[in-house]
Design an enzyme around this catalytic site. Structure first.
Site, PDB file in Angstrom:
ATOM      1  CG  HIS A 100      -2.260  -0.624   0.912  1.00 38.86           C
ATOM      2  ND1 HIS A 100      -3.128  -0.091  -0.024  1.00 38.86           N
ATOM      3  CD2 HIS A 100      -2.880  -1.723   1.395  1.00 38.86           C
ATOM      4  CE1 HIS A 100      -4.222  -0.830  -0.082  1.00 38.86           C
ATOM      5  NE2 HIS A 100      -4.105  -1.840   0.748  1.00 38.86           N
ATOM      6  CG  ASP A 105      -2.921   1.704   3.736  1.00 31.00           C
ATOM      7  OD1 ASP A 105      -2.791   2.735   3.031  1.00 31.00           O
ATOM      8  OD2 ASP A 105      -2.027   1.318   4.502  1.00 31.00           O
ATOM      9  CG  HIS A 242      13.702  -0.312 -29.029  1.00 25.89           C
ATOM     10  ND1 HIS A 242      14.903  -0.580 -28.392  1.00 25.89           N
ATOM     11  CD2 HIS A 242      12.830   0.004 -28.049  1.00 25.89           C
ATOM     12  CE1 HIS A 242      14.748  -0.427 -27.082  1.00 25.89           C
ATOM     13  NE2 HIS A 242      13.503  -0.081 -26.853  1.00 25.89           N
ATOM     14  CE1 TYR A 298      -7.758   5.000 -15.234  1.00 23.66           C
ATOM     15  CE2 TYR A 298      -6.229   5.829 -13.596  1.00 23.66           C
ATOM     16  CZ  TYR A 298      -6.963   4.789 -14.129  1.00 23.66           C
ATOM     17  OH  TYR A 298      -6.914   3.565 -13.538  1.00 23.66           O
ATOM     18  CD  GLU A 373      -1.918   3.764  11.930  1.00 27.34           C
ATOM     19  OE1 GLU A 373      -2.200   3.705  13.137  1.00 27.34           O
ATOM     20  OE2 GLU A 373      -1.582   2.789  11.250  1.00 27.34           O
TER      21      GLU A 373
END
Ligand SMILES: [Zn+2]
Ligand SMILES: [Zn+2]
Length: 416
Positions: A100, A105, A242, A298, A373
């Site tokens: 994470h 999370d 390439h 996106y 946290e």
């Protein structure tokens, strides 16, 4: 102290535990079954109406308010990244090659906290609140579109959306938001320049794709420098080239890869069209051919000014006005919450987690990224305050796309 923050501090330890549990068991895009189960169980425990398996592994919780006239939604992404967690804490990832490292999370724990805070005073809420837990933000084509196709914005129809992302570049406990376009629209491309192979001693019998490729690269430089507004932030860059196998052979083809990024999908699409014209003209000039494969990634996230205004005021009630930063500088990354913002007014904002003294200054996607946290209770309280303020606002924010970026921070200050 703000009433939501007071309540959030009571559940801070519980949110921390949830976050650490998710951190130990990261799941990448569309495999978030354990995470989804934890989320669904928590929401059911609060008595919310819960829909599972939305757009894959997505979960949606619905909290009905007193009056059901308006619905505000919040989105948290649940997926981890395919990389190794090198953080030192006890909560380090237990799963090899998954981490994470983008803080999802934390987003998930924060939003569960907001659901708990709002559940307590649901009788006083002026409308409904929808909690959207989305799979697969990190992996294209993303989890937002499948959730939208699965009706996440309908029944009841969502009128506005708030989304938080943690940000180690912003001081811990501060909030940052950009009105208007706040992330980029990108497109990846593969260009195959097709010539006709032969001996280097007989160039007149061949069509040299190496020279054609060089010409394409040079011609592409003037698209941004001469044909687009210097005030627009646009990127056209080549990342790989390439071709060929030996110094005395003219090869058949040369393959190039690159990226185009712009603040609005419209600008991006214009540059893609100009790039295609340029390549076509160059190939024709040399008597060769080309194949151009463009993959739209996106679109940009557009923050509606009215939504930014509600976010700024709500955040100020929780962390204090001096810790709410409005910036006109967009974030040059991508985010699939953009698909939601194309359909409803939204505000995508950053919760600062930067704290060098505690060692929390590693960037997102770093194997060392981690945060303190205490931001979980702040984020939960800001979400809850946004819900209360949005639902009691007298005027609903405008539809997305109705304003331009240049109206900026000043315009979003006191905007309904
Ligand atoms: Zn990320
Ligand atoms: Zn992220």
């Amino acid at each position: 102290m703000n009433r939501f923050l007071t309540d959030a501090k009571i559940i801070q330890a519980e949110l921390g535990e949830i976050r650490r549990d998710l951190h130990r068991h990261p799941e990448t895009g569309m495999t978030e079954t354990r995470t989804a189960r934890i989320v669904a169980d928590y929401l059911k425990g609060l008595g919310l109406s819960v829909r599972e398996g939305v757009g894959g592994t997505g979960v949606v919780g619905l909290l009905y308010g007193q009056r059901k006239t308006r619905t505000v939604a919040f989105r948290a992404d649940m997926d981890a990244l395919p990389m190794t967690d090198r953080t030192a804490g006890e909560h380090r990832s237990r799963i090899d090659g998954k981490a994470h490292a983008c803080g999802h999370d934390g987003h998930t724990a924060m939003l569960l906290g907001a659901a708990a805070l709002l559940r307590r005073g649901a009788e006083t809420l002026e409308g409904n609140v929808k909690f959207i837990f989305q799979p697969s933000e990190e992996r294209l084509p993303g989890g937002a579109l499948p959730m939208i196709r699965d009706g996440v914005l309908d029944t009841p129809r969502v009128d506005g959306l708030f989304t938080c992302h943690v940000h180690p570049g912003v001081p811990q406990g501060s909030v940052m938001v950009t009105p208007g376009y706040c992330t980029v629209s990108s497109a990846g491309f593969t260009l195959e320049v097709i010539g006709k192979g032969g001996h280097v001693a007989l160039p007149h019998q061949a069509v040299d794709p190496i020279v054609m490729a060089a010409d394409c690269i040079n011609a592409a430089q003037t698209i941004i420098s001469r044909r687009t507004d210097p005030l627009d932030s646009i990127i056209l860059a080549f990342g790989t080239i390439h071709g060929g196998t030996a110094n005395n052979i003219i090869p058949d083809t040369v393959t190039l890869e690159g990226t185009i990024r712009a603040l609005s999908p419209k600008q991006r699409d214009r540059v893609v069209a100009m790039f295609r014209e340029t390549v076509e003209a160059t190939a024709r000039k040399h008597g060769g051919d080309f194949r151009l494969d463009v993959r739209m990634e996106y679109p940009s996230v557009y923050n509606a000014l009215g939504m930014v205004s509600i976010l700024r005021e709500a955040a100020a009630k929780v962390v204090g006005a001096s810790r709410v930063i409005c910036t006109e500088r967009p974030f040059m990354g991508g985010e699939d919450v953009a698909y939601f913002h194309e359909r409803i007014p939204g505000a995508f904002w950053f919760m600062g987690t930067g704290n060098p003294d505690m060692g929390f200054d590693h960037p997102l996607h770093s194997p060392l990224f981690d945060f303190d946290e205490t931001v979980l209770s702040l984020g939960a309280a800001i979400h809850a305050q946004c819900a209360a303020d949005f639902l009691s606002a007298t005027v609903v924010p405008r539809v997305p796309g109705a304003e331009t970026r240049r109206q900026g921070c000043e315009a979003s200050r006191n905007r309904p």
